[in-house]
Motif scaffolding. Structure first.
Motif, short mmCIF file in Angstrom:
data_model
loop_
_atom_site.label_atom_id
_atom_site.label_comp_id
_atom_site.label_asym_id
_atom_site.label_seq_id
_atom_site.Cartn_x
_atom_site.Cartn_y
_atom_site.Cartn_z
N LYS A 86 0.55 1.39 11.02
CA LYS A 86 0.55 2.80 10.64
C LYS A 86 1.92 3.20 10.12
O LYS A 86 2.96 2.83 10.68
CB LYS A 86 0.18 3.65 11.86
CG LYS A 86 -0.12 5.07 11.53
CD LYS A 86 -0.65 5.80 12.73
CE LYS A 86 -0.87 7.27 12.39
NZ LYS A 86 -1.33 8.00 13.55
N ALA A 87 1.90 3.96 9.04
CA ALA A 87 3.16 4.39 8.44
C ALA A 87 3.84 5.46 9.29
O ALA A 87 3.18 6.31 9.88
CB ALA A 87 2.91 4.95 7.04
N SER A 88 5.16 5.41 9.34
CA SER A 88 5.92 6.46 10.01
C SER A 88 7.27 6.56 9.32
O SER A 88 7.88 5.55 8.98
CB SER A 88 6.10 6.14 11.49
OG SER A 88 6.82 4.96 11.65
N TRP A 89 7.72 7.77 9.09
CA TRP A 89 9.02 7.99 8.47
C TRP A 89 9.66 9.23 8.95
O TRP A 89 9.16 9.98 9.70
CB TRP A 89 8.92 8.00 6.93
CG TRP A 89 8.00 9.02 6.38
CD1 TRP A 89 8.30 10.29 6.00
CD2 TRP A 89 6.59 8.87 6.13
NE1 TRP A 89 7.20 10.92 5.52
CE2 TRP A 89 6.12 10.10 5.60
CE3 TRP A 89 5.69 7.83 6.31
CZ2 TRP A 89 4.81 10.30 5.24
CZ3 TRP A 89 4.39 8.07 5.94
CH2 TRP A 89 3.96 9.28 5.42
#
Length: 89
Positions: A86-89
């Motif tokens: 899962k993307a996280s930024w």
């Protein structure tokens, strides 16, 4: 989830396309469109629809994995797809 009859119809079409692929190619190369017209309509690859291999869902299909977006998300969150997170930024 698609009905079983829809999934069965899709499997039947895929089998027909595979069965007549060589014959269709040779008839097209010869330009014999009358004989091509006599083949079953479901033998044409145009009539195939990409469907999820797990649920049979036709929309939201991810070609690289062969499943719908819902199954893809489930597998990704469970860690069953290597390299996907899962993307996280």
């Amino acid at each position: 989830m698609a009905r079983e009859s829809v999934k069965a119809r899709d499997r039947k079409r895929r089998n027909l396309v595979a069965k007549y692929a060589a014959k269709r190619a040779s008839l097209k190369k010869q330009g014999d469109y009358m004989a091509l017209d006599k083949l079953p309509k479901n033998a044409s690859p145009v009539r195939l629809r990409n469907r999820c291999s797990m649920t049979g869902r036709a929309r939201g299909y991810i070609r690289k994995f062969g499943v719908s977006r819902l199954v893809f998300r489930k597998w990704a969150l469970e860690g069953k797809l290597p390299g996907i997170r899962k993307a996280s930024w």
